[in-house]
Design a protein around this motif. Structure first.
Motif, short mmCIF file in Angstrom:
data_model
loop_
_atom_site.label_atom_id
_atom_site.label_comp_id
_atom_site.label_asym_id
_atom_site.label_seq_id
_atom_site.Cartn_x
_atom_site.Cartn_y
_atom_site.Cartn_z
N GLU A 1 0.83 -1.20 0.00
CA GLU A 1 0.00 0.00 0.00
C GLU A 1 0.86 1.25 0.00
O GLU A 1 0.58 2.22 -0.71
CB GLU A 1 -0.92 -0.01 1.22
N THR A 2 1.93 1.24 0.79
CA THR A 2 2.82 2.42 0.82
C THR A 2 3.53 2.61 -0.51
O THR A 2 3.84 3.73 -0.90
CB THR A 2 3.87 2.30 1.95
N ILE A 3 3.82 1.49 -1.20
CA ILE A 3 4.44 1.59 -2.52
C ILE A 3 3.47 2.24 -3.50
O ILE A 3 3.84 3.14 -4.27
CB ILE A 3 4.87 0.20 -3.02
N ASP A 4 2.23 1.79 -3.47
CA ASP A 4 1.21 2.35 -4.37
C ASP A 4 0.97 3.83 -4.08
O ASP A 4 0.69 4.62 -4.98
CB ASP A 4 -0.10 1.58 -4.23
N GLU A 5 1.07 4.20 -2.79
CA GLU A 5 0.83 5.60 -2.41
C GLU A 5 2.08 6.47 -2.56
O GLU A 5 2.01 7.68 -2.36
CB GLU A 5 0.35 5.65 -0.95
N ASP A 6 3.21 5.84 -2.90
CA ASP A 6 4.48 6.57 -3.04
C ASP A 6 4.75 7.41 -1.79
O ASP A 6 5.00 8.62 -1.87
CB ASP A 6 4.45 7.46 -4.29
N ASP A 7 4.69 6.74 -0.64
CA ASP A 7 4.84 7.41 0.65
C ASP A 7 6.08 6.86 1.36
O ASP A 7 5.98 5.89 2.13
CB ASP A 7 3.58 7.17 1.49
N PRO A 8 7.27 7.44 1.13
CA PRO A 8 8.51 6.88 1.69
C PRO A 8 8.52 6.79 3.21
O PRO A 8 9.02 5.81 3.77
CB PRO A 8 9.60 7.85 1.19
N ASP A 9 7.99 7.80 3.90
CA ASP A 9 7.99 7.78 5.36
C ASP A 9 7.17 6.61 5.90
O ASP A 9 7.59 5.89 6.81
CB ASP A 9 7.45 9.10 5.92
N HIS A 10 5.98 6.43 5.33
CA HIS A 10 5.12 5.33 5.76
C HIS A 10 5.73 3.99 5.34
O HIS A 10 5.64 2.99 6.06
CB HIS A 10 3.73 5.50 5.15
N MET A 11 6.37 3.98 4.17
CA MET A 11 7.01 2.75 3.70
C MET A 11 8.11 2.31 4.66
O MET A 11 8.24 1.12 4.97
CB MET A 11 7.61 2.97 2.30
N ARG A 12 8.91 3.28 5.15
CA ARG A 12 9.97 2.95 6.10
C ARG A 12 9.40 2.25 7.34
O ARG A 12 9.93 1.25 7.81
CB ARG A 12 10.71 4.23 6.51
N GLU A 13 8.30 2.77 7.84
CA GLU A 13 7.66 2.18 9.02
C GLU A 13 7.14 0.78 8.72
O GLU A 13 7.35 -0.16 9.50
CB GLU A 13 6.51 3.07 9.49
N GLU A 14 6.46 0.62 7.59
CA GLU A 14 5.84 -0.67 7.28
C GLU A 14 6.89 -1.73 6.93
O GLU A 14 6.71 -2.92 7.22
CB GLU A 14 4.83 -0.52 6.14
N LEU A 15 7.98 -1.33 6.29
CA LEU A 15 9.06 -2.28 6.04
C LEU A 15 9.64 -2.79 7.36
O LEU A 15 10.02 -3.95 7.48
CB LEU A 15 10.16 -1.63 5.19
N GLY A 16 9.70 -1.90 8.36
CA GLY A 16 10.14 -2.31 9.68
C GLY A 16 9.21 -3.35 10.29
O GLY A 16 9.65 -4.34 10.89
N ASP A 17 7.90 -3.14 10.13
CA ASP A 17 6.93 -4.10 10.66
C ASP A 17 7.07 -5.45 9.97
O ASP A 17 6.93 -6.51 10.60
CB ASP A 17 5.50 -3.56 10.47
N LEU A 18 7.34 -5.43 8.66
CA LEU A 18 7.54 -6.67 7.92
C LEU A 18 8.82 -7.37 8.37
O LEU A 18 8.85 -8.59 8.55
CB LEU A 18 7.60 -6.38 6.42
N LEU A 19 9.87 -6.58 8.59
CA LEU A 19 11.13 -7.15 9.06
C LEU A 19 10.95 -7.80 10.44
O LEU A 19 11.55 -8.84 10.72
CB LEU A 19 12.21 -6.06 9.13
N LEU A 20 10.11 -7.19 11.28
CA LEU A 20 9.85 -7.78 12.60
C LEU A 20 9.28 -9.18 12.47
O LEU A 20 9.65 -10.08 13.25
CB LEU A 20 8.88 -6.89 13.38
N GLN A 21 8.40 -9.40 11.50
CA GLN A 21 7.84 -10.73 11.32
C GLN A 21 8.93 -11.75 10.97
O GLN A 21 8.94 -12.87 11.46
CB GLN A 21 6.76 -10.71 10.23
#
Length: 497
Positions: free
Chosen positions: A278-298
């Motif tokens: 979703e962050t990729i589609d929205e082109d939102d780097p700040d939100h992408m950084r956060e969500e990539l962190g959440d994915l890395l946590l998994q």
């Protein structure tokens, strides 16, 4: 047999620290070479009548340090091969021959193969002086780094760090930028010039951001970064992340984290993946950084669960990934070439097949459709399966046949709807969707991406309709279809402008 090579350390720069044995050997030598004359001890020795042949000209002729070091070693070996067995070459280097001396490392690798005897005589290392002048004990934890080969991943803030080979302001700037990936901009570091050399020594402590503004960088310069146990300095490291996750899963950690299993957080991995998309589609780097962190946590949690039972850790995951990336890119890390993306993909597929053979799997005996994840969303799965089938020739030859198949499936769906057989309708609708995916593949469009864009467009236009109705004091539930349709067309018109 050839002549021998004796490497001798000239020490950190103070002539008084040169041993009597080394001085005597230098005076008695018939052939003396020095890596560079840019060293205080060399100047002092030449004043006493000890002359050297230097390799300073090689530095001028070559483009980089590895080429310089290789050329020096080549010349030394070539000269040794011209001499009788009983004759010796003296090769003098700054500091201690076994500390940060690339030419000695190369000589140790090559001399045995050339049947050249190699002897090494130590000298005072710049480390000996640094420990005294900078006032730290290496047993507390210490790392020595080369300024030409550092990155954020090489630093451990819990260790005292010395960075050598800081020859000039440009190198100092590179060091500063690498350090800033871990340390605060105002973290105090120390620059040492010519440590232990009377009349030339300088020790300057500055905030990190001023590192490359310090004057006087040269062959005898180094940077010292004091050790610090503050966990805040490790907050950007994988080690700290691994440590935090292991604490959360430990007996004294978080009750919720301790209870989780692979199955219980399976859905979280899927959800976090879609949030990243979703962050990729929205082109939102700040939100992408956060969500990539959440994915890395998994990924960290699943790896930690396996580490607890002794099967693997996240570092094993990283190792396997690194090995796979290097192995599957022979056009980057090997001898093959790839002039374009298609050639690179062929290399990738060839290396994947070879990996299977190493595991005892015969790729030729596998189904052409193998390798597609079972739990992929149906649209993506259909697309991947069709691509695999097309690779082995199971495909339409012309797009006209694709249109004909799609029209046939739509007709069959209409007939199933007339029959009011839900089971048949479901099957025929699936056939239509599969044909649509086939059409998308044939024209080179990813159906998942295309549908995602359409969904986003629908949400955007419907939101416009809702906003305009709200301005009029209405809701979709209290409005007519004609009203909403007019606003829908208005939203479409606005997008065209």
């Amino acid at each position: 047999m050839s002549g021998s090579i004796t490497v001798m350390g000239l020490g950190s720069g103070n002539p008084e620290h040169l041993t009597l044995g080394s001085l005597r050997k230098l005076k008695e030598a018939q052939e003396r070479y020095v890596r560079t004359k840019e060293h205080p001890v060399v100047s002092w020795l030449e004043e006493t009548g000890v002359r050297f042949t230097s390799f300073d000209a090689v530095y001028e002729a070559k483009q980089d340090f590895p080429s310089v070091y290789a050329e020096i070693v080549e010349r030394l070996i070539e000269r040794a091969n011209q001499l009788p067995e009983e004759q010796e070459i003296i090769y003098a280097v700054p500091g201690h021959p076994m500390v940060a001396e690339a030419t000695v490392k190369l000589l140790r690798e090559r001399c045995p193969a050339e049947q050249i005897a190699l002897n090494i005589i130590g000298g005072e290392s710049f480390l000996d002086v640094a420990f005294v002048r900078l006032g730290f004990d290496p047993i507390e934890g210490f790392q020595l780094l080369d300024a030409s080969d550092i990155s954020a991943g090489t630093f451990n803030p819990r260790l005292h760090t010395l960075i050598g080979q800081v020859y000039d302001e440009f190198t100092a700037s590179d060091v500063k930028l690498s350090l800033m990936d871990i340390y605060p901009d105002d973290y105090e570091i120390t620059v040492g010039h010519a440590l232990g050399v009377e009349g030339s020594e300088q020790v300057v402590t500055v905030p990190l951001y001023e590192l490359d503004r310090v004057s006087g960088f040269g062959n005898l310069s180094l940077v010292y970064v004091p050790a610090n146990m503050d966990d805040a300095l490790r907050i950007r490291t994988l080690d700290r992340l691994h440590e935090i996750v292991s604490i959360l899963r430990s007996p004294g950690g978080c009750p919720w984290d301790r209870e989780q299993t692979h199955q219980s957080i399976r859905k979280n991995l899927i959800e976090e993946t879609y949030e990243v998309l979703e962050t990729i589609d929205e082109d939102d780097p700040d939100h992408m950084r956060e969500e990539l962190g959440d994915l890395l946590l998994q990924i960290m949690l699943h790896s930690q669960m396996e580490e607890e039972v002794g099967t693997f850790s996240v570092f094993d995951v990283i190792q396997e990934l690194n090995e796979k990336l290097v192995y599957r890119h022979p056009h980057v890390f090997g001898e093959l070439s790839a002039e374009d993306a298609e050639a690179a993909l062929r290399n990738w597929d060839a290396m994947k097949a070879e990996e299977k053979r190493r595991k005892g799997i015969e790729p030729e005996r596998l189904s052409a459709l193998s390798g597609v994840p079972r739990d992929l969303p149906a649209l993506m799965k259909a697309y991947k399966l069709q691509k695999k089938a097309a690779k082995v020739g199971f495909d339409w030859e012309h797009i006209d046949a694709v249109w004909a198949k799609l029209e046939e499936e739509i007709f069959e769906l209409r007939e199933a709807v007339k029959m009011k057989d839900l089971s048949e309708q479901t099957l025929e609708l699936g056939d239509v969707l599969f044909s649509v995916v086939n059409t998308a593949r044939f024209i080179g469009v990813d159906p998942e991406e295309a549908l995602s864009q359409t969904v986003s467009k629908f949400v955007r236009r419907f939101s416009y309709v809702e906003e305009r109705l709200h301005e009029a004091g209405k809701t979709p539930g209290t409005s007519s279809l004609v009203e909403m349709d007019n606003l829908w067309e208005e939203a479409k018109e606005n997008e065209r402008r």
